[in-house]
Motif scaffolding. Structure first.
Motif, short mmCIF file in Angstrom:
data_model
loop_
_atom_site.label_atom_id
_atom_site.label_comp_id
_atom_site.label_asym_id
_atom_site.label_seq_id
_atom_site.Cartn_x
_atom_site.Cartn_y
_atom_site.Cartn_z
N VAL A 296 0.84 -1.21 0.00
CA VAL A 296 0.00 0.00 0.00
C VAL A 296 0.87 1.26 0.00
CG1 VAL A 296 -1.63 1.35 1.40
CG2 VAL A 296 -2.04 -1.08 1.05
N ILE A 297 1.84 1.32 0.94
CA ILE A 297 2.75 2.48 1.03
C ILE A 297 3.59 2.59 -0.25
CG2 ILE A 297 4.79 3.42 2.24
CD1 ILE A 297 2.36 3.84 3.90
N GLY A 298 4.07 1.44 -0.73
CA GLY A 298 4.89 1.41 -1.95
C GLY A 298 4.15 1.95 -3.15
N LEU A 299 2.89 1.54 -3.32
CA LEU A 299 2.09 2.01 -4.45
C LEU A 299 1.78 3.51 -4.30
CD1 LEU A 299 0.71 1.18 -7.07
CD2 LEU A 299 -1.34 0.60 -5.77
N ALA A 300 1.45 3.92 -3.08
CA ALA A 300 1.16 5.34 -2.83
C ALA A 300 2.37 6.23 -3.14
CB ALA A 300 0.72 5.54 -1.37
N GLN A 301 3.57 5.77 -2.75
CA GLN A 301 4.78 6.56 -3.01
C GLN A 301 5.16 6.54 -4.49
OE1 GLN A 301 7.70 5.02 -0.22
NE2 GLN A 301 7.20 6.61 1.26
N THR A 302 4.94 5.41 -5.15
CA THR A 302 5.23 5.32 -6.59
C THR A 302 4.32 6.26 -7.38
OG1 THR A 302 5.85 2.99 -6.27
CG2 THR A 302 5.54 3.70 -8.53
N LEU A 303 3.05 6.35 -6.96
CA LEU A 303 2.08 7.21 -7.65
C LEU A 303 2.08 8.63 -7.10
CD1 LEU A 303 -0.91 4.68 -7.80
CD2 LEU A 303 0.74 5.17 -9.60
#
Length: 369
Positions: A296-303
């Motif tokens: 979740v954090i990884g996707l939020a930071q990537t986007l």
């Protein structure tokens, strides 16, 4: 977003212990017994040693970029677009791992404890608690772990004491002859143990050192956490072999659960497999929560999103949907765990951190020249 979240070094240690024990406590004794028979505990000892080296690798990567998560490190070292691509594959890996664990939970509960309950109901209920935990945030998860940890330790002590009190069932000939295994099966067994126990620790780089308020203390505690988890697993694997024997352990899908079921202390303390089940469900919950939190954090930071919470429900729903179709049967799951998972997790747990360190060192060298 992540910079404001802080947990103590003590809470981080507890999360490391719970994460490392997770799936390992129930599944690994049987896998090791299949590979190296009575020498399963030796494979675990070597695996824990390798785990300490992998912790050192994670710490060295964390030291280079103490204010960044792994996803941000990818973009810093590999550049914007390649970094984002690598990060997205890492997000999928984390999501897939949490899906695998949800399948384990459903399979274990429907085969061992609640055979008449539809597996879908278990998956949905467990996922709801999982999503709730992640929405409340890392600090809440860490505090919950801190509250439940003494209870888990107490249950584990009861289990070990119960085994030792059942001394008539302990057969030391079950672990003899020692060191009989050839080198090739031993290497494979150690690799399988490491793939479940310590290679997934790369996930913790999403919270370490960026979300820990005492990074230097947390470094030492990282080693302590993995050592405590490793010693607990070595004890459990050795006791399983001593009581059930190597052949019987290899045949069981959940040998440590079968061990707890077999215990009988003076016809008074019997069938304490519920203790084993509770320990496992608690630890696997935290392992799954950290995997899903990382995705979740990884996707939020990537986007480049400011708030990760809107992603929790859709990703949680994807995990539930995938967990029902990921393995058609238990045989498929077992084959995947032994043939595919070790190589898949090695890509992120070993190859990615080494590659990041190598590229960073190469860049620094070029700058000097």
């Amino acid at each position: 977003m992540v910079k404001d979240i802080k947990i103590s070094a003590r809470q981080f240690t507890i999360l490391v212990i719970l994460f490392s024990i997770g799936t390992t406590i129930l599944v690994v004794p049987g896998i090791l017994a299949q590979e190296v028979k009575q020498d399963a505990w030796i494979a675990a000892v070597i695996g824990v040693g390798i785990g300490l080296l992998l912790v050192a690798l994670c710490i060295s990567l964390g030291r280079m970029f103490p204010t960044m998560t792994l996803v941000e490190i990818n973009e810093t070292i590999f550049g914007k677009w390649l970094g984002k691509a690598v990060s997205l594959t890492f997000v999928f890996f984390s999501l897939y791992a949490s899906t695998e664990l949800l399948f384990y939970v459903g399979n274990f509960l429907t085969t061992q404890i609640m055979p008449d309950t539809p597996i879908e109901a278990i998956h949905i209920l467990f996922a709801c608690i999982l999503i709730m935990g992640i929405r409340l945030g890392l600090e809440t998860l860490a505090r919950t772990g801190e509250i439940l940890f003494p209870f888990i330790v107490f249950l584990f002590v009861i289990l070990v004491v119960s085994v030792l009190l059942s001394s008539d069932q302990l057969k030391f000939e079950n672990i003899q002859p020692v060191f009989e295994t050839e080198l090739k099966p031993m290497i494979r067994a150690v690799f399988l143990f490491t793939s479940v126990f310590s290679l997934p620790l790369i996930i913790l780089l999403m919270i370490f050192p960026v979300s820990v308020n005492q990074p230097k203390v947390a470094e030492k505690n990282f080693f302590i956490g993995i050592l405590i988890a490793g010693i607990s697993l070595i004890i459990l694997i050795a006791l399983t072999i001593l009581i059930l024997g190597a052949e019987n352990s290899a045949r069981q899908m959940y040998p440590s659960y079968a061990l707890a079921r077999k215990l009988n202390v003076g016809n008074f303390l019997q069938r304490i497999e519920a203790i084993m089940g509770i320990i496992w469900l608690f630890t696997i919950y935290f392992k799954m929560a950290l995997y899903l939190y990382a995705s979740v954090i990884g996707l939020a930071q990537t986007l480049k999103m400011n708030n990760y919470r809107p992603l929790t429900l859709p990703l949680g729903m994807i995990v539930v949907s995938l967990s029902l179709i990921i393995h058609p049967n238990v045989a498929h799951s077992t084959t995947f765990d032994k043939e595919v998972w070790p190589l898949y997790v090695s890509t992120y747990g070993l190859v990615l951190p080494l590659l990041l360190l190598a590229v960073n060192a190469f860049r620094k060298k070029n700058k000097k020249h």
